[in-house]
Design a protein around this motif. Sequence first.
Motif, PDB file in Angstrom:
ATOM      1  N   CYS A 128     -15.413   5.593  77.738  1.00  0.00           N
ATOM      2  CA  CYS A 128     -15.258   4.844  78.987  1.00  0.00           C
ATOM      3  C   CYS A 128     -15.240   3.348  78.700  1.00  0.00           C
ATOM      4  O   CYS A 128     -15.567   2.913  77.594  1.00  0.00           O
ATOM      5  N   GLN A 142     -16.460  -2.657  83.011  1.00  0.00           N
ATOM      6  CA  GLN A 142     -15.896  -3.968  83.357  1.00  0.00           C
ATOM      7  C   GLN A 142     -16.756  -4.607  84.443  1.00  0.00           C
ATOM      8  O   GLN A 142     -16.866  -4.063  85.546  1.00  0.00           O
ATOM      9  N   CYS A 171     -17.113  -7.108  87.290  1.00  0.00           N
ATOM     10  CA  CYS A 171     -16.097  -7.709  88.158  1.00  0.00           C
ATOM     11  C   CYS A 171     -16.339  -9.201  88.368  1.00  0.00           C
ATOM     12  O   CYS A 171     -17.466  -9.633  88.635  1.00  0.00           O
ATOM     13  N   ASN A 206     -16.687  -1.938  87.324  1.00  0.00           N
ATOM     14  CA  ASN A 206     -15.845  -0.746  87.215  1.00  0.00           C
ATOM     15  C   ASN A 206     -16.267   0.042  85.990  1.00  0.00           C
ATOM     16  O   ASN A 206     -16.562  -0.547  84.938  1.00  0.00           O
ATOM     17  N   LEU A 244     -14.327   2.792  83.868  1.00  0.00           N
ATOM     18  CA  LEU A 244     -13.031   3.453  83.694  1.00  0.00           C
ATOM     19  C   LEU A 244     -13.192   4.556  82.659  1.00  0.00           C
ATOM     20  O   LEU A 244     -13.566   4.296  81.513  1.00  0.00           O
ATOM     21  N   GLY A 294      -9.150   9.311  83.361  1.00  0.00           N
ATOM     22  CA  GLY A 294      -8.439   8.769  84.513  1.00  0.00           C
ATOM     23  C   GLY A 294      -9.308   8.399  85.694  1.00  0.00           C
ATOM     24  O   GLY A 294      -8.861   7.690  86.597  1.00  0.00           O
ATOM     25  N   GLU A 295     -10.549   8.873  85.731  1.00  0.00           N
ATOM     26  CA  GLU A 295     -11.434   8.531  86.846  1.00  0.00           C
ATOM     27  C   GLU A 295     -11.809   7.047  86.796  1.00  0.00           C
ATOM     28  O   GLU A 295     -11.927   6.455  85.722  1.00  0.00           O
ATOM     29  N   LYS A 296     -12.020   6.474  87.972  1.00  0.00           N
ATOM     30  CA  LYS A 296     -12.439   5.081  88.089  1.00  0.00           C
ATOM     31  C   LYS A 296     -13.566   4.991  89.104  1.00  0.00           C
ATOM     32  O   LYS A 296     -13.411   5.415  90.244  1.00  0.00           O
ATOM     33  N   TYR A 329     -16.264   2.481  91.067  1.00  0.00           N
ATOM     34  CA  TYR A 329     -16.541   1.095  91.470  1.00  0.00           C
ATOM     35  C   TYR A 329     -17.964   1.066  92.006  1.00  0.00           C
ATOM     36  O   TYR A 329     -18.261   1.669  93.046  1.00  0.00           O
ATOM     37  N   HIS A 368      -5.798   6.698  76.932  1.00  0.00           N
ATOM     38  CA  HIS A 368      -6.897   5.865  77.430  1.00  0.00           C
ATOM     39  C   HIS A 368      -8.223   6.214  76.764  1.00  0.00           C
ATOM     40  O   HIS A 368      -9.036   5.338  76.468  1.00  0.00           O
ATOM     41  N   TYR A 382     -10.381   3.390  74.801  1.00  0.00           N
ATOM     42  CA  TYR A 382     -11.781   3.103  75.104  1.00  0.00           C
ATOM     43  C   TYR A 382     -12.676   3.413  73.909  1.00  0.00           C
ATOM     44  O   TYR A 382     -13.667   2.710  73.656  1.00  0.00           O
TER      45      TYR A 382
END
Length: 467
Positions: A311, A314, A316, A330, A332, A336-338, A340, A444, A448
Amino acid sequence: MEEVKSGMVSLHDGKSRPQPVKLHLTNDALILLKEELVPISQETEHQMKDLVREVGILREDNSGLGLSIKGGADHNLPPLISKLLPGSPAARTEQLFVGDAIIKINGEACDKMTHSEVMTTLKNSGSTVNLTVKYFKPAAPFLNKMMTPDSPSYNNQDNGSQCREMFPGLERQWRVYVSIQLLFAYLTRFCPGTDKLRTNAFEVIGVDGSSTGVIHCDDSHSLADWIRAISSNISFLISKMIRMSNRLLIPEEQILMMNWMHERVSPSLHRPAWKPKFVALKGPDIYLFDYPPMQTRDWVRCDTVFKVYECMLQICKDKELLDDRQHCCNILAGTGEKLYLSTESRAELLHLEKAWYRTNHSSITRLKHKTFGCTWRGNLCGLTLDLDSGFSLYDNSTKNFQWTYRFSQLRGSSDDGKTRLKLHFNCDPPGSTEIREIECTGLHTLLYSMNAFLSAKLASVDPTFLS
């Protein structure tokens, strides 16, 4: 460091006007106390709790009885004694109390009488009035409401004597209204499910869903002091729980962090935009729970679990925030899941970031290497990330390593966001660059993981990175 603290605040339950309460913080609980009318002595309390009492009142010269009545069938309440005049016939019996429900008047049942009918019956009851009464405990909130901050006598300097005159046998005392256990509780300044910040107010939610209600402070300084003290005690209890749990866990499965956060979800008509989530970093994984894990099986059954090294975290910046919540990040996932997420303070967000890098470093140090299936020049290959040796590509058909580079040789990378990845490496002679292009379906996850290995390598070379 745990803190013990007491002070006056205002409580708003969303149903009535704010009320003054005493807030008391202990090492493991937050207690709200309200002033209530209570029996002065145990003897009085015992008398008031008798099931049924017969009390005779002698009226003098057809005068009044000296008691006030509230309620009646038209108010969906039994007739309640709300006041006893000092020295009156009713008060001199010393057997009647504020809060008594009148069941019968001279043997006549009055449960179906309206308020005016009760008053008329009392007025016409003769010189001797026999009342059948029973202390009605549910009347306490109704009677206490008569001594609210809006009452003229509430703020009177002689409040105690006024209270005794109005309510013989009773006095005002601080009683526990709500008690919230702080272990796994959380404090929030936001209106439920929104990004709207309350002004000089907060709410504490217990692990069982119990709430203090909205607590209002006099000013921002008082607010900050309460938030700091309560948050500190909650953090101390969670840290203590982590230490106790880790004694039973092997080193590879140690818990590094647990804390409440809020996840932003897609709002709908019946669902708010923000939902509380209990976030934990354990072993190489990050867990997101709806409720804190109490048993081992709770960890196994968790629906949202990701490998930290697969993963990206991030933090913000202001321009990246989606609404008025400030301290956001975030997560990630390579699949593909995100996510917040938001914390209540910047300190909590930095704590998450620090714990994230420590989790990543320890998991990569134990993992040491990871291989990804890919293609290079049309051939099936395996790209290996190795903490010691760096990048290497193994050709399945020739059974040979096609190329190897140290992490320090990586100059940069570019990708198409789907499957193609270009790696730019420094090589001899100095200043020249080699580009290696591969295709990987788990692009991805690979990116990561590369970031995770590079961070771990940096931490091993420069230990101050983790601090």
